[in-house]
Design a protein around this motif. Structure first.
Motif, PDB file in Angstrom:
ATOM      1  N   GLN A  87     -23.135  43.670  -5.797  1.00 20.45           N
ATOM      2  CA  GLN A  87     -24.576  43.708  -5.358  1.00 20.45           C
ATOM      3  C   GLN A  87     -24.560  43.692  -3.961  1.00 20.45           C
ATOM      4  OE1 GLN A  87     -26.569  40.566  -7.516  1.00 20.45           O
ATOM      5  NE2 GLN A  87     -28.565  40.661  -6.174  1.00 20.45           N
ATOM      6  N   TYR A  88     -24.828  44.809  -3.236  1.00 22.76           N
ATOM      7  CA  TYR A  88     -24.972  44.954  -1.888  1.00 22.76           C
ATOM      8  C   TYR A  88     -26.158  44.683  -1.364  1.00 22.76           C
ATOM      9  CZ  TYR A  88     -25.680  49.926  -2.425  1.00 22.76           C
ATOM     10  OH  TYR A  88     -26.121  51.292  -2.731  1.00 22.76           O
ATOM     11  N   VAL A  89     -27.358  44.949  -2.241  1.00 24.73           N
ATOM     12  CA  VAL A  89     -28.661  44.973  -1.877  1.00 24.73           C
ATOM     13  C   VAL A  89     -29.172  43.514  -2.279  1.00 24.73           C
ATOM     14  CG1 VAL A  89     -31.016  45.782  -1.910  1.00 24.73           C
ATOM     15  CG2 VAL A  89     -29.032  47.397  -1.811  1.00 24.73           C
ATOM     16  N   SER A  90     -29.700  43.002  -1.282  1.00 20.86           N
ATOM     17  CA  SER A  90     -30.338  41.537  -1.723  1.00 20.86           C
ATOM     18  C   SER A  90     -31.881  41.686  -2.405  1.00 20.86           C
ATOM     19  CB  SER A  90     -30.666  40.711  -0.471  1.00 20.86           C
ATOM     20  OG  SER A  90     -31.144  39.395  -0.745  1.00 20.86           O
ATOM     21  N   SER A  91     -31.945  41.003  -3.288  1.00 17.80           N
ATOM     22  CA  SER A  91     -33.322  40.830  -4.050  1.00 17.80           C
ATOM     23  C   SER A  91     -34.543  40.165  -3.156  1.00 17.80           C
ATOM     24  CB  SER A  91     -32.993  40.302  -5.362  1.00 17.80           C
ATOM     25  OG  SER A  91     -32.798  38.819  -5.344  1.00 17.80           O
ATOM     26  N   ASP A  92     -33.994  39.512  -2.122  1.00 19.62           N
ATOM     27  CA  ASP A  92     -35.022  38.698  -1.347  1.00 19.62           C
ATOM     28  C   ASP A  92     -34.716  38.630   0.233  1.00 19.62           C
ATOM     29  OD1 ASP A  92     -32.761  37.013  -1.231  1.00 19.62           O
ATOM     30  OD2 ASP A  92     -33.770  35.096  -1.827  1.00 19.62           O
ATOM     31  N   LEU A 109     -37.732  44.992   7.326  1.00 20.68           N
ATOM     32  CA  LEU A 109     -36.997  46.501   7.407  1.00 20.68           C
ATOM     33  C   LEU A 109     -35.819  46.598   6.227  1.00 20.68           C
ATOM     34  CD1 LEU A 109     -36.310  46.733  11.267  1.00 20.68           C
ATOM     35  CD2 LEU A 109     -38.479  47.205   9.831  1.00 20.68           C
ATOM     36  N   ARG A 110     -35.490  47.673   5.664  1.00 20.31           N
ATOM     37  CA  ARG A 110     -35.132  47.916   4.550  1.00 20.31           C
ATOM     38  C   ARG A 110     -33.345  47.439   4.824  1.00 20.31           C
ATOM     39  NH1 ARG A 110     -33.526  52.421   4.176  1.00 20.31           N
ATOM     40  NH2 ARG A 110     -32.943  52.695   1.880  1.00 20.31           N
ATOM     41  N   HIS A 111     -32.975  47.874   5.998  1.00 19.73           N
ATOM     42  CA  HIS A 111     -31.441  47.589   6.361  1.00 19.73           C
ATOM     43  C   HIS A 111     -31.224  45.898   6.303  1.00 19.73           C
ATOM     44  CE1 HIS A 111     -33.022  47.835  10.532  1.00 19.73           C
ATOM     45  NE2 HIS A 111     -31.872  46.857  10.737  1.00 19.73           N
ATOM     46  N   TRP A 112     -32.241  45.148   6.584  1.00 24.60           N
ATOM     47  CA  TRP A 112     -32.162  43.698   6.379  1.00 24.60           C
ATOM     48  C   TRP A 112     -31.747  43.212   5.148  1.00 24.60           C
ATOM     49  CZ3 TRP A 112     -37.293  41.774   9.239  1.00 24.60           C
ATOM     50  CH2 TRP A 112     -37.264  42.246  10.575  1.00 24.60           C
ATOM     51  N   ARG A 113     -31.826  44.195   4.114  1.00 26.82           N
ATOM     52  CA  ARG A 113     -31.613  43.621   2.797  1.00 26.82           C
ATOM     53  C   ARG A 113     -30.079  44.002   2.436  1.00 26.82           C
ATOM     54  NH1 ARG A 113     -35.703  42.821  -1.131  1.00 26.82           N
ATOM     55  NH2 ARG A 113     -37.317  41.877   0.099  1.00 26.82           N
ATOM     56  N   PHE A 114     -29.457  44.738   3.257  1.00 24.77           N
ATOM     57  CA  PHE A 114     -27.999  45.333   2.998  1.00 24.77           C
ATOM     58  C   PHE A 114     -27.129  44.180   3.309  1.00 24.77           C
ATOM     59  CE2 PHE A 114     -29.966  49.915   3.480  1.00 24.77           C
ATOM     60  CZ  PHE A 114     -30.170  49.831   2.042  1.00 24.77           C
ATOM     61  N   ALA A 115     -25.772  43.865   2.545  1.00 27.37           N
ATOM     62  CA  ALA A 115     -24.725  43.232   2.788  1.00 27.37           C
ATOM     63  C   ALA A 115     -24.178  43.385   4.117  1.00 27.37           C
ATOM     64  CB  ALA A 115     -24.183  43.137   1.656  1.00 27.37           C
ATOM     65  N   LEU A 176     -11.967  31.205  -8.487  1.00 31.18           N
ATOM     66  CA  LEU A 176     -11.359  30.068  -7.527  1.00 31.18           C
ATOM     67  C   LEU A 176     -12.425  29.160  -7.016  1.00 31.18           C
ATOM     68  CD1 LEU A 176      -9.014  32.294  -5.501  1.00 31.18           C
ATOM     69  CD2 LEU A 176      -8.390  31.087  -7.523  1.00 31.18           C
ATOM     70  N   GLY A 177     -13.517  29.368  -7.195  1.00 31.78           N
ATOM     71  CA  GLY A 177     -14.535  28.605  -6.724  1.00 31.78           C
ATOM     72  C   GLY A 177     -14.954  28.566  -5.241  1.00 31.78           C
ATOM     73  N   LEU A 178     -14.434  29.834  -4.820  1.00 31.56           N
ATOM     74  CA  LEU A 178     -14.893  29.880  -3.328  1.00 31.56           C
ATOM     75  C   LEU A 178     -16.155  30.767  -2.979  1.00 31.56           C
ATOM     76  CD1 LEU A 178     -11.210  30.936  -2.071  1.00 31.56           C
ATOM     77  CD2 LEU A 178     -12.479  28.631  -1.843  1.00 31.56           C
ATOM     78  N   ALA A 179     -16.747  31.112  -4.095  1.00 32.79           N
ATOM     79  CA  ALA A 179     -18.145  31.832  -4.021  1.00 32.79           C
ATOM     80  C   ALA A 179     -18.792  31.756  -5.176  1.00 32.79           C
ATOM     81  CB  ALA A 179     -17.724  33.386  -3.493  1.00 32.79           C
ATOM     82  N   TYR A 180     -20.086  31.956  -5.296  1.00 27.24           N
ATOM     83  CA  TYR A 180     -21.127  32.010  -6.168  1.00 27.24           C
ATOM     84  C   TYR A 180     -21.608  33.255  -6.475  1.00 27.24           C
ATOM     85  CZ  TYR A 180     -20.903  26.975  -5.315  1.00 27.24           C
ATOM     86  OH  TYR A 180     -20.365  25.598  -5.109  1.00 27.24           O
ATOM     87  N   ALA A 181     -22.710  33.339  -7.511  1.00 24.84           N
ATOM     88  CA  ALA A 181     -23.164  34.616  -7.637  1.00 24.84           C
ATOM     89  C   ALA A 181     -23.654  35.520  -6.557  1.00 24.84           C
ATOM     90  CB  ALA A 181     -24.406  34.545  -8.694  1.00 24.84           C
ATOM     91  N   ALA A 182     -23.387  36.621  -6.561  1.00 24.21           N
ATOM     92  CA  ALA A 182     -23.629  37.701  -5.301  1.00 24.21           C
ATOM     93  C   ALA A 182     -23.427  37.025  -4.087  1.00 24.21           C
ATOM     94  CB  ALA A 182     -25.247  37.953  -5.633  1.00 24.21           C
ATOM     95  N   PRO A 183     -22.127  36.718  -3.825  1.00 25.32           N
ATOM     96  CA  PRO A 183     -21.757  36.228  -2.163  1.00 25.32           C
ATOM     97  C   PRO A 183     -22.024  37.078  -1.284  1.00 25.32           C
ATOM     98  CG  PRO A 183     -19.845  37.021  -3.575  1.00 25.32           C
ATOM     99  CD  PRO A 183     -20.997  37.146  -4.507  1.00 25.32           C
ATOM    100  N   LEU A 184     -22.230  38.435  -1.350  1.00 25.44           N
ATOM    101  CA  LEU A 184     -22.428  39.265  -0.263  1.00 25.44           C
ATOM    102  C   LEU A 184     -23.668  39.249   0.255  1.00 25.44           C
ATOM    103  CD1 LEU A 184     -20.517  42.725  -1.428  1.00 25.44           C
ATOM    104  CD2 LEU A 184     -19.862  41.070   0.460  1.00 25.44           C
ATOM    105  N   THR A 185     -24.742  38.904  -0.527  1.00 21.56           N
ATOM    106  CA  THR A 185     -25.962  38.727  -0.113  1.00 21.56           C
ATOM    107  C   THR A 185     -26.477  37.045  -0.276  1.00 21.56           C
ATOM    108  OG1 THR A 185     -26.888  39.261  -2.249  1.00 21.56           O
ATOM    109  CG2 THR A 185     -26.655  41.046  -0.673  1.00 21.56           C
ATOM    110  N   SER A 186     -25.916  36.338   0.002  1.00 14.95           N
ATOM    111  CA  SER A 186     -25.864  34.860  -0.208  1.00 14.95           C
ATOM    112  C   SER A 186     -26.749  34.753   1.166  1.00 14.95           C
ATOM    113  CB  SER A 186     -24.671  33.968  -0.089  1.00 14.95           C
ATOM    114  OG  SER A 186     -24.829  32.755  -0.192  1.00 14.95           O
ATOM    115  N   ARG A 187     -27.701  33.572   0.809  1.00 17.93           N
ATOM    116  CA  ARG A 187     -28.456  32.961   2.126  1.00 17.93           C
ATOM    117  C   ARG A 187     -27.656  32.125   2.931  1.00 17.93           C
ATOM    118  NH1 ARG A 187     -34.298  31.031   0.251  1.00 17.93           N
ATOM    119  NH2 ARG A 187     -35.107  33.313  -0.678  1.00 17.93           N
ATOM    120  N   SER A 188     -26.349  31.675   2.383  1.00 20.80           N
ATOM    121  CA  SER A 188     -25.307  30.924   3.095  1.00 20.80           C
ATOM    122  C   SER A 188     -24.666  31.777   4.008  1.00 20.80           C
ATOM    123  CB  SER A 188     -24.498  30.088   2.208  1.00 20.80           C
ATOM    124  OG  SER A 188     -23.440  29.736   2.932  1.00 20.80           O
TER     125      SER A 188
END
Length: 315
Positions: A87-92, A109-115, A176-188
């Protein structure tokens, strides 16, 4: 069916997202987004953002109202990523450009949503995450930048083999507990940079990176074998490599670390577990300083130097 053009039609900004432009159109024409969507024939649901959201659109009505062609409207949407495992495109709106958004309220802008987008393509400013990370090292930023470029190149080339490798790496991070769902577009920002850094490592030195993560972590090893039974052979290979990390670090007699101006003391031999933990930390720091692309011998020499220095400090 055609309709009259909207009385006020501010032109879309370069690379503006369709939902962003529709929102600006609604404000310019003094109506709600819901009312405008009804007039345009887009329904009363969510404003379309992805190309597959336009399947039931009445193009004649929409194009007539906004005075744009079907191709121009479609170019303002996000791509369909359902066929890929990453998932390299964010839903928000997980990040934005403070400069561009400040000049044009409501702009997205569109590219702001890309990982892989780390800077605004319109003004060059660094994009700001919803939750900026504190203490992100320069080394992690460099790795994240390389990982972002790697991800972008693989997607644009439709390199499915590399994309599957990225997907597997991100799945390992979650196990391993180092990331959650969709880490490429995480708000963190920290989680996102960690994921992008992992993309870089898995593309250059995948086995070494995985070995460092698995070293001494039997619980994670068992979990990986359970979650990825089809990759058991590869997991066992990485596990064997992780066991060899300590053996690759030359040992220096601990008594040589005594300060010159102090008498020698009888020192207790550290436990194997303590040595393993110290050696692993030294290996991690060496990789962090020199980068995953560094020569293996250089990594070992640097890790040995770090391990010796830390041993002297503790004694």
């Amino acid at each position: 069916m055609t309709v009259n053009p909207l009385p006020r039609r501010p032109p879309p900004a370069s690379d503006e997202l369709l939902s962003s432009w529709i929102g600006r159109l609604a404000r310019a024409n003094h109506c709600s987004v819901e009312e405008l969507c009804g007039y345009l024939g887009l329904g009363q649901g969510r404003v379309p953002e992805h190309i597959n959201d336009l399947g039931q659109v009445g193009w004649a009505r929409l194009c007539s109202a906004v005075q744009l062609t079907r191709r121009e409207i479609a170019a303002m949407t996000l791509p369909d990523t359902t066929h890929l495992g990453v998932q390299y495109v964010s839903s928000d709106d997980f990040q934005s450009c403070a400069s561009c958004a400040g000049q044009t309220p409501g702009l997205i802008l569109r590219h702001w949503r890309f990982a892989w987008s780390l800077r605004c393509e319109n003004c060059g400013q660094a994009l700001v995450a919803k939750h900026p990370g504190d203490g992100i090292s320069d080394r992690l930023r460099v790795r994240a930048t390389r990982g972002a470029a790697t991800m972008k190149a693989a997607v644009q080339a439709n390199d499915l083999q590399r994309i599957r490798r990225f997907s597997l790496t991100l799945s390992v991070l979650k196990v391993l507990g180092l990331a959650y769902a969709a880490p490429l577009t995480s708000r963190s920002q920290m989680e996102r940079f960690t994921a992008l850094g992992a993309v870089d490592v898995c593309d250059t030195r995948p086995l070494l990176g995985a070995a460092i993560l698995l070293h001494g972590n039997d619980k994670a090893l068992r979990e990986l074998r359970r979650v990825f039974p089809q990759h058991r052979g590869l997991i066992d290979r990485v596990h064997r490599l992780s066991l060899e990390l300590d053996g690759r670090l030359p040992r220096k007699p601990l008594h040589q670390c005594n300060p010159v101006n102090q008498p020698d003391k009888v020192m207790s031999r550290p436990s194997r577990k303590m040595v393993s933990s110290e050696a692993l930390n030294a290996a991690r720091q060496a990789v962090s300083e020199l980068g995953s692309n560094a020569d293996r011998q250089a990594l070992l020499v640097r890790a040995d130097a770090i391990w010796k220095r830390q041993s002297c400090v503790r004694r």
